[in-house]
Design a protein around this motif. Structure first.
Motif, short mmCIF file in Angstrom:
data_model
loop_
_atom_site.label_atom_id
_atom_site.label_comp_id
_atom_site.label_asym_id
_atom_site.label_seq_id
_atom_site.Cartn_x
_atom_site.Cartn_y
_atom_site.Cartn_z
N MET A 153 -4.07 10.33 10.11
CA MET A 153 -5.34 10.84 9.58
C MET A 153 -5.37 10.64 8.07
O MET A 153 -4.36 10.77 7.39
N LEU A 154 -6.56 10.33 7.56
CA LEU A 154 -6.82 10.26 6.14
C LEU A 154 -7.80 11.38 5.82
O LEU A 154 -8.89 11.45 6.38
N VAL A 155 -7.39 12.29 4.93
CA VAL A 155 -8.21 13.44 4.57
C VAL A 155 -8.66 13.28 3.12
O VAL A 155 -7.83 13.12 2.22
N PHE A 156 -9.96 13.30 2.89
CA PHE A 156 -10.53 13.24 1.55
C PHE A 156 -10.87 14.67 1.12
O PHE A 156 -11.64 15.34 1.79
N LEU A 157 -10.30 15.11 0.03
CA LEU A 157 -10.56 16.45 -0.50
C LEU A 157 -11.17 16.29 -1.87
O LEU A 157 -10.48 16.09 -2.86
N MET A 158 -12.48 16.38 -1.91
CA MET A 158 -13.22 16.13 -3.15
C MET A 158 -13.61 17.45 -3.80
O MET A 158 -13.61 18.50 -3.17
N LYS A 159 -13.98 17.38 -5.06
CA LYS A 159 -14.47 18.56 -5.76
C LYS A 159 -15.91 18.83 -5.35
O LYS A 159 -16.69 17.91 -5.18
N LYS A 160 -16.21 20.09 -5.16
CA LYS A 160 -17.57 20.52 -4.88
C LYS A 160 -17.92 21.63 -5.86
O LYS A 160 -17.03 22.25 -6.43
N ASP A 161 -19.18 21.88 -6.03
CA ASP A 161 -19.60 22.95 -6.93
C ASP A 161 -19.03 24.30 -6.47
O ASP A 161 -18.60 25.11 -7.27
N PRO A 180 -2.40 15.19 12.62
CA PRO A 180 -1.71 13.92 12.86
C PRO A 180 -0.26 14.12 13.32
O PRO A 180 0.43 15.04 12.87
N LYS A 181 0.19 13.24 14.24
CA LYS A 181 1.56 13.28 14.73
C LYS A 181 2.51 12.51 13.82
O LYS A 181 3.65 12.89 13.65
N LYS A 182 2.04 11.39 13.26
CA LYS A 182 2.95 10.51 12.52
C LYS A 182 2.61 10.32 11.05
O LYS A 182 3.50 10.22 10.22
N LEU A 183 1.34 10.23 10.71
CA LEU A 183 0.97 9.83 9.36
C LEU A 183 -0.20 10.66 8.85
O LEU A 183 -1.22 10.78 9.52
N LEU A 184 -0.03 11.24 7.66
CA LEU A 184 -1.09 11.99 6.99
C LEU A 184 -1.24 11.46 5.59
O LEU A 184 -0.29 11.44 4.81
N TRP A 185 -2.42 11.03 5.24
CA TRP A 185 -2.76 10.62 3.88
C TRP A 185 -3.76 11.63 3.36
O TRP A 185 -4.73 11.97 4.04
N ILE A 186 -3.54 12.09 2.14
CA ILE A 186 -4.47 13.02 1.52
C ILE A 186 -4.97 12.38 0.23
O ILE A 186 -4.16 12.02 -0.64
N ALA A 187 -6.27 12.23 0.12
CA ALA A 187 -6.89 11.65 -1.07
C ALA A 187 -7.58 12.76 -1.84
O ALA A 187 -8.40 13.49 -1.29
N VAL A 188 -7.20 12.90 -3.12
CA VAL A 188 -7.79 13.94 -3.98
C VAL A 188 -8.18 13.30 -5.31
O VAL A 188 -7.67 12.24 -5.67
N PRO A 189 -9.08 13.94 -6.06
CA PRO A 189 -9.41 13.43 -7.39
C PRO A 189 -8.16 13.39 -8.28
O PRO A 189 -7.27 14.23 -8.15
N ALA A 190 -8.11 12.44 -9.18
CA ALA A 190 -6.93 12.25 -10.04
C ALA A 190 -6.56 13.52 -10.79
O ALA A 190 -5.37 13.84 -10.94
N GLU A 191 -7.54 14.28 -11.25
CA GLU A 191 -7.22 15.49 -12.02
C GLU A 191 -6.67 16.62 -11.16
O GLU A 191 -6.15 17.60 -11.68
N ASP A 192 -6.74 16.51 -9.83
CA ASP A 192 -6.21 17.54 -8.93
C ASP A 192 -4.85 17.19 -8.33
O ASP A 192 -4.29 17.98 -7.58
N VAL A 193 -4.30 16.04 -8.64
CA VAL A 193 -3.04 15.60 -8.04
C VAL A 193 -1.93 16.60 -8.31
O VAL A 193 -1.17 16.97 -7.40
N GLY A 194 -1.81 17.09 -9.53
CA GLY A 194 -0.75 18.04 -9.86
C GLY A 194 -0.87 19.34 -9.09
O GLY A 194 0.14 19.89 -8.63
N VAL A 195 -2.07 19.83 -8.92
CA VAL A 195 -2.30 21.08 -8.18
C VAL A 195 -1.88 20.91 -6.71
O VAL A 195 -1.20 21.77 -6.14
N TRP A 196 -2.29 19.80 -6.11
CA TRP A 196 -1.94 19.54 -4.71
C TRP A 196 -0.45 19.28 -4.53
O TRP A 196 0.16 19.75 -3.57
#
Length: 69
Positions: free
Chosen positions: A6-14, A47-63
């Protein structure tokens, strides 16, 4: 439902800014914040085998900090 990957996109929202949600204790979140974190949990546990998480560059440290806890 379980998936191979699974590829999960976690974007910023208001309303939901993960940089402010993640450091808080789950019980301290608003009901809306708790629901948002449940959605993330469900997405990341499917996901059983592979998880990709996509986040905004400024949130990488938090995640990174949250995922290494």
């Amino acid at each position: 439902m379980t998936l191979e990957g699974m590829l999960v996109f976690l974007m910023k929202k208001d309303v939901f800014n993960y940089a402010t949600l993640l450091p808080q204790a789950y019980n301290a979140l608003t009901p809306e914040g708790q629901e948002q974190m449940r959605i993330v949990y469900v997405a990341c546990t499917r996901p059983k085998k592979l998880l990709w998480i996509a986040v905004p560059a400024e949130d990488v440290g938090v995640w990174t900090k949250k995922l290494l806890e």
